[in-house]
Structures are given as structure tokens and as C-alpha cells.
Design an enzyme around this catalytic site. Structure first.
Site, PDB file in Angstrom:
ATOM      1  N   MET A  92     -65.510  41.907  15.575  1.00 49.96           N
ATOM      2  CA  MET A  92     -66.461  41.045  16.276  1.00 49.96           C
ATOM      3  C   MET A  92     -66.264  41.194  17.776  1.00 49.96           C
ATOM      4  SD  MET A  92     -66.135  37.620  13.916  1.00 49.96           S
ATOM      5  CE  MET A  92     -64.338  37.692  13.870  1.00 49.96           C
ATOM      6  N   SER A  93     -67.308  41.655  18.465  1.00 52.21           N
ATOM      7  CA  SER A  93     -67.214  41.857  19.909  1.00 52.21           C
ATOM      8  C   SER A  93     -66.906  40.543  20.618  1.00 52.21           C
ATOM      9  CB  SER A  93     -68.531  42.431  20.440  1.00 52.21           C
ATOM     10  OG  SER A  93     -68.752  43.722  19.922  1.00 52.21           O
ATOM     11  N   GLN A 153     -62.595  50.207  15.134  1.00 53.96           N
ATOM     12  CA  GLN A 153     -63.995  50.534  14.867  1.00 53.96           C
ATOM     13  C   GLN A 153     -64.634  51.258  16.045  1.00 53.96           C
ATOM     14  OE1 GLN A 153     -67.629  47.855  14.772  1.00 53.96           O
ATOM     15  NE2 GLN A 153     -67.305  48.128  12.573  1.00 53.96           N
ATOM     16  N   CYS A 199     -74.199  47.320  13.630  1.00 50.54           N
ATOM     17  CA  CYS A 199     -74.508  46.449  14.767  1.00 50.54           C
ATOM     18  C   CYS A 199     -76.014  46.401  15.011  1.00 50.54           C
ATOM     19  CB  CYS A 199     -73.798  46.943  16.018  1.00 50.54           C
ATOM     20  SG  CYS A 199     -74.109  45.894  17.461  1.00 50.54           S
ATOM     21  N   LYS A 251     -68.883  50.638   8.020  1.00 55.56           N
ATOM     22  CA  LYS A 251     -69.504  49.313   7.899  1.00 55.56           C
ATOM     23  C   LYS A 251     -70.991  49.456   8.193  1.00 55.56           C
ATOM     24  CE  LYS A 251     -68.874  44.459   9.219  1.00 55.56           C
ATOM     25  NZ  LYS A 251     -70.201  44.056   9.724  1.00 55.56           N
ATOM     26  N   GLY A 286     -70.733  38.833   5.211  1.00 57.44           N
ATOM     27  CA  GLY A 286     -71.889  38.023   5.571  1.00 57.44           C
ATOM     28  C   GLY A 286     -71.823  36.627   4.987  1.00 57.44           C
ATOM     29  N   GLY A 337     -65.979  37.056   9.064  1.00 58.86           N
ATOM     30  CA  GLY A 337     -66.217  37.057  10.497  1.00 58.86           C
ATOM     31  C   GLY A 337     -66.233  35.655  11.044  1.00 58.86           C
ATOM     32  N   ARG A 338     -67.436  35.056  11.073  1.00 54.79           N
ATOM     33  CA  ARG A 338     -67.582  33.730  11.670  1.00 54.79           C
ATOM     34  C   ARG A 338     -66.735  32.663  10.984  1.00 54.79           C
ATOM     35  NH1 ARG A 338     -74.017  33.522  11.704  1.00 54.79           N
ATOM     36  NH2 ARG A 338     -73.672  34.941   9.951  1.00 54.79           N
TER      37      ARG A 338
END
Length: 278
Positions: free
Chosen positions: A32-33, A85, A115, A154, A216, A239-240
Site C-alpha cells: 500500500m503506497s 513490489q 494499481c 498481483k 479486497g 490491506g485496509r
């Protein structure tokens, strides 16, 4: 937090092999950027994540030895195995960037075909590559050939719902030597809107023999259960769900192994983690 679905402990999480690298617990921190930098990755890994993946690194900037990019590629031995990545659109540049990072001690190279950000897509990188399978294959082949370490990929379901080509691209990737696939259950045009389609990921799982990771909307234990059940995936990428909770991946691992949800760290422990992160 949503009610978890009952399951039989010890039957939901098995080690996976990614080339020569064994991931004992395939619960993975997403790249995650601006989030999964080295300090955060170290916190997550220390709590027991199976694998942590770096922020997306621009291959061209890496090859040019851009100072900011080189700083972003820094990693720590306690992240082992280190997965970095790369994003880019030129096979030779991607290959060179992969080799540079192998020489810097990385154990896994991950390629970004997922992305959705306009700046990345307009540069014909990220999820834009799902629209050009021939060129995508050239990038995969060049990167795999450049290094001795495993290369993973990914991606998303496709560019839009009229072009859901993830299963076809997954098979191409496997044939190119990719060792693991992570699929975000959205199209590029969805960005992060709507709900992740974990059931679609099963279509990818059915056509390849390499490990497939579901990604996701995996933000609680009920989502973990549903994502695995609907996708048939070998693991999950979070991720989140890790925002503000570097311990969440460890909780997920324990939940899948035991069927019970472990306690969160005390407020005092959370404060100490926050200060350490800062």
C-alpha cells in the site's frame, strides 16, 4: 466487528510454497503506497504476519537510482522473507530493477498489474497491463528470467466487467514462471468502489496450479471466512484491515488455526506501538 462464521480449526490455513520460499501462514500484508513502508511492515511482521510486501516501487526510478525510491526499497532482516513490489511498463527496465533488488537481499519480487491510479495507468503500468496480455507476458518473462528468486504477481479481475480476463492472464503468468498470484476482487474501473467479488477469484484458482491469494475488503473475521470459502484461495492478503491494527494479521492467523478470536493489545500496548511507529 462482524460475527465470524464457524469453521473447523486447523483446516483453513496451510503453508504454501513460493519457489524456494515457504510461507508458513499465508496471511499477507498488502503493498500500500504511503502505508506499508518499512516501519509499518516491521510492526506487522513482528506480530506474526506470514508475509509483508513493500509499497509499489517504480522500476524506472529504481534503475535511475532515485534517492527517494532507493529509500522506499530499504528493508530489514526481521521482515524475512522480504517481498518487494515493482511497477513498470518496460520489460528490460523491470528486469533490471528486479535484479538490483535481488542483489540488495530481497527474497521475492512482486509485479504490480493491479494499481488503478490514473497516473500509473496512463503510464501503461499497473492494471493497464491487463488490457495488453502480449506485452504483459513480455514483462513477466523478462522479470522471471532476470532473477533466481521467485516472482509473484498481483492483479485485478480485469479492466472492467466486459473484460474479466484474470483467469486467462493467470494462466499466462503461470506459464511465464510466476510462482504465486494475488487477485483483488474488483476491476480497474471499480477502483475501490462496490464490494470485492471473492467468488470470481475461484475462476483463477481453478485454472492454475500455483498458490492464489484473495484480496479486497478483508477487514474482519467474517470477511476472512467468506473470502476463503467463496474463492477457494490458499490465503488472504489484507490491506485496509490493517490500518491502525498491525496485530490484526496475527489475530487472523490464530483465528484460522484455532477458531477463536484473540484479544487486542491493551491500550497501553497500543500506545507504545503508536509511539514506536512514529
Amino acid at each position: 466487528m462482524s460475527q465470524a462464521v464457524a469453521h473447523t480449526p486447523n483446516q483453513r490455513l496451510k503453508p504454501i510454497q513460493v519457489g524456494a520460499v515457504t510461507i508458513a501462514d499465508p496471511v499477507i500484508l498488502a503493498p500500500m503506497s504511503g502505508v506499508s513502508d518499512m516501519p509499518f511492515r516491521r510492526l506487522v511482521k513482528r506480530h506474526g504476519a506470514g508475509l509483508v510486501v513493500s509499497e509499489m516501487i517504480a522500476s524506472e526510478a529504481m534503475v535511475r537510482e532515485n534517492r527517494k525510491t532507493l529509500h522506499m526499497t530499504e528493508h530489514s532482516p526481521d521482515e524475512f522473507p522480504v517481498s518487494l513490489q515493482l511497477a513498470g511498463c518496460e520489460p528490460k527496465v523491470m528486469a533490471e530493477a528486479a535484479k538490483l533488488n535481488e542483489d540488495r537481499g530481497v527474497q521475492i519480487i512482486d509485479i504490480n498489474f493491479g494499481c488503478p491510479v490514473k497516473k500509473v495507468v496512463n503510464g501503461h503500468a499497473g492494471s493497464a497491463l491487463m488490457r495488453d496480455e502480449i506485452h504483459a507476458a513480455k514483462i513477466l518473462e523478462a522479470t522471471v528470467a532476470a532473477v533466481k528468486i521467485p516472482v509473484t504477481l498481483k492483479m485485478r479481475m480485469g479492466w472492467d466487467h466486459q473484460n474479466l480476463n484474470a483467469p486467462r492472464l493467470a494462466k499466462i503468468a503461470e506459464n511465464c514462471g510466476i510462482k504465486m498470484l494475488t487477485v483483488h476482487g474488483r476491476t480497474r474501473n471499480q477502483f475501490y468502489e462496490g464490494n470485492a467479488d471473492w467468488a470470481f477469484i475461484r475462476k483463477v484458482k481453478e485454472v492454475v496450479g500455483i498458490p492464489v491469494i484473495a484480496n479486497g475488503d478483508i477487514v474482519d473475521f467474517a470477511a476472512v471466512d467468506r473470502a476463503l470459502a467463496e474463492s477457494g484461495a490458499d490465503g488472504v492478503m489484507i490491506g485496509r484491515g490493517s490500518y491502525g491494527r498491525p496485530w490484526f494479521l496475527r489475530q487472523v492467523i490464530d483465528y484460522l488455526k484455532t477458531g477463536s478470536i484473540g484479544a487486542q493489545p491493551s491500550l497501553a500496548a497500543q500506545r507504545a506501538l503508536l509511539l514506536e511507529h512514529m
